[in-house]
Design a protein around this motif. Structure first.
Motif, PDB file in Angstrom:
ATOM      1  N   GLU A 127       0.834  -1.206   0.000  1.00 59.93           N
ATOM      2  CA  GLU A 127       0.000   0.000   0.000  1.00 59.93           C
ATOM      3  C   GLU A 127       0.869   1.257   0.000  1.00 59.93           C
ATOM      4  O   GLU A 127       1.911   1.307   0.649  1.00 59.93           O
ATOM      5  N   GLY A 128       0.407   2.247  -0.742  1.00 61.19           N
ATOM      6  CA  GLY A 128       1.152   3.504  -0.792  1.00 61.19           C
ATOM      7  C   GLY A 128       0.241   4.681  -1.057  1.00 61.19           C
ATOM      8  O   GLY A 128      -0.970   4.534  -1.240  1.00 61.19           O
ATOM      9  N   LEU A 129       0.849   5.866  -1.069  1.00 65.73           N
ATOM     10  CA  LEU A 129       0.146   7.090  -1.422  1.00 65.73           C
ATOM     11  C   LEU A 129       0.634   7.514  -2.797  1.00 65.73           C
ATOM     12  O   LEU A 129       1.835   7.480  -3.085  1.00 65.73           O
ATOM     13  N   PHE A 130      -0.319   7.928  -3.645  1.00 65.76           N
ATOM     14  CA  PHE A 130      -0.025   8.219  -5.041  1.00 65.76           C
ATOM     15  C   PHE A 130      -0.708   9.506  -5.486  1.00 65.76           C
ATOM     16  O   PHE A 130      -1.732   9.892  -4.933  1.00 65.76           O
ATOM     17  N   GLN A 131      -0.135  10.140  -6.487  1.00 67.81           N
ATOM     18  CA  GLN A 131      -0.776  11.244  -7.176  1.00 67.81           C
ATOM     19  C   GLN A 131      -0.975  10.828  -8.625  1.00 67.81           C
ATOM     20  O   GLN A 131      -0.129  10.121  -9.195  1.00 67.81           O
ATOM     21  N   LEU A 132      -2.080  11.296  -9.212  1.00 65.50           N
ATOM     22  CA  LEU A 132      -2.290  11.056 -10.630  1.00 65.50           C
ATOM     23  C   LEU A 132      -1.235  11.819 -11.405  1.00 65.50           C
ATOM     24  O   LEU A 132      -0.957  12.986 -11.112  1.00 65.50           O
ATOM     25  N   GLU A 133      -0.631  11.171 -12.351  1.00 68.24           N
ATOM     26  CA  GLU A 133       0.321  11.828 -13.233  1.00 68.24           C
ATOM     27  C   GLU A 133      -0.393  12.967 -13.950  1.00 68.24           C
ATOM     28  O   GLU A 133      -1.564  12.833 -14.303  1.00 68.24           O
ATOM     29  N   GLU A 134       0.289  14.067 -14.164  1.00 67.10           N
ATOM     30  CA  GLU A 134      -0.349  15.217 -14.818  1.00 67.10           C
ATOM     31  C   GLU A 134      -0.988  14.831 -16.149  1.00 67.10           C
ATOM     32  O   GLU A 134      -2.109  15.233 -16.463  1.00 67.10           O
ATOM     33  N   SER A 135      -0.317  14.011 -16.918  1.00 67.52           N
ATOM     34  CA  SER A 135      -0.851  13.597 -18.218  1.00 67.52           C
ATOM     35  C   SER A 135      -2.036  12.647 -18.082  1.00 67.52           C
ATOM     36  O   SER A 135      -2.802  12.458 -19.034  1.00 67.52           O
ATOM     37  N   ALA A 136      -2.238  12.059 -16.899  1.00 67.82           N
ATOM     38  CA  ALA A 136      -3.342  11.113 -16.681  1.00 67.82           C
ATOM     39  C   ALA A 136      -4.536  11.750 -15.987  1.00 67.82           C
ATOM     40  O   ALA A 136      -5.547  11.114 -15.793  1.00 67.82           O
ATOM     41  N   ARG A 137      -4.421  13.029 -15.607  1.00 65.72           N
ATOM     42  CA  ARG A 137      -5.515  13.705 -14.914  1.00 65.72           C
ATOM     43  C   ARG A 137      -6.572  14.156 -15.891  1.00 65.72           C
ATOM     44  O   ARG A 137      -6.275  14.770 -16.908  1.00 65.72           O
ATOM     45  N   TRP A 138      -7.801  13.877 -15.555  1.00 64.28           N
ATOM     46  CA  TRP A 138      -8.932  14.329 -16.348  1.00 64.28           C
ATOM     47  C   TRP A 138      -9.270  15.730 -15.884  1.00 64.28           C
ATOM     48  O   TRP A 138      -9.442  15.974 -14.684  1.00 64.28           O
ATOM     49  N   ASN A 139      -9.372  16.672 -16.787  1.00 61.21           N
ATOM     50  CA  ASN A 139      -9.685  18.052 -16.417  1.00 61.21           C
ATOM     51  C   ASN A 139     -11.180  18.223 -16.238  1.00 61.21           C
ATOM     52  O   ASN A 139     -11.941  17.923 -17.130  1.00 61.21           O
ATOM     53  N   THR A 140     -11.548  18.706 -15.053  1.00 62.56           N
ATOM     54  CA  THR A 140     -12.974  18.864 -14.739  1.00 62.56           C
ATOM     55  C   THR A 140     -13.439  20.266 -14.987  1.00 62.56           C
ATOM     56  O   THR A 140     -12.757  21.202 -14.895  1.00 62.56           O
TER      57      THR A 140
END
Length: 140
Positions: A127-140
């Protein structure tokens, strides 16, 4: 344990779901052909967010594409997601490494090619803590 946002602002958004697709609560999801679907291993490039409920093949709206589903989406770039590692073992040296998915519910420690998440903190081997890669983020 599925994915959960643990840091940052999020918001709930409603999307039409794909017909005849099962969803597990707290899994990562994507948009495909204008409808919500579960994230896939090695072919997910943009993550919308985290599903808030499951949909089973026995549910009344399972085969209905017009049915809508709530998704928790990141409202800022600093959102952190807690998630399981489904393939391999996370290491303390994994911080800063980018990973793909084994499924909609787990990080693939062995996949550093089809990256979606970057490890920002180590919790345990599974288990870990993660951030969505900028290129994988869906813009809302």
């Amino acid at each position: 344990m599925p994915f959960d946002y643990v840091k940052g602002r999020t918001r709930l958004r409603s999307f039409p779901k794909a017909a005849s697709v099962t969803f597990t609560a707290r899994d990562l999801c994507i948009m495909t052909s204008g409808t919500l679907a579960t994230a896939l291993n090695n072919s997910t490039t943009t993550v919308v967010g985290i599903t808030t409920k499951g949909v089973a093949s026995t549910d009344g709206d399972y085969a209905t594409a017009a049915a809508r589903m709530l998704v928790e989406v990141a409202a800022d770039d600093n959102c952190v997601i807690r998630g399981d590692v489904g393939n391999g073992s996370l290491l303390t040296t994994s911080i800063g490494v980018k990973f793909g998915l084994t499924s909609a519910g787990a990080v693939d420690f062995a996949d550093t090619t089809d990256v979606v998440l970057m490890c920002v903190d180590f919790i345990s081997a599974s288990e870990g803590l993660f951030q969505l890669e900028e290129s994988a983020r869906w813009n809302t």
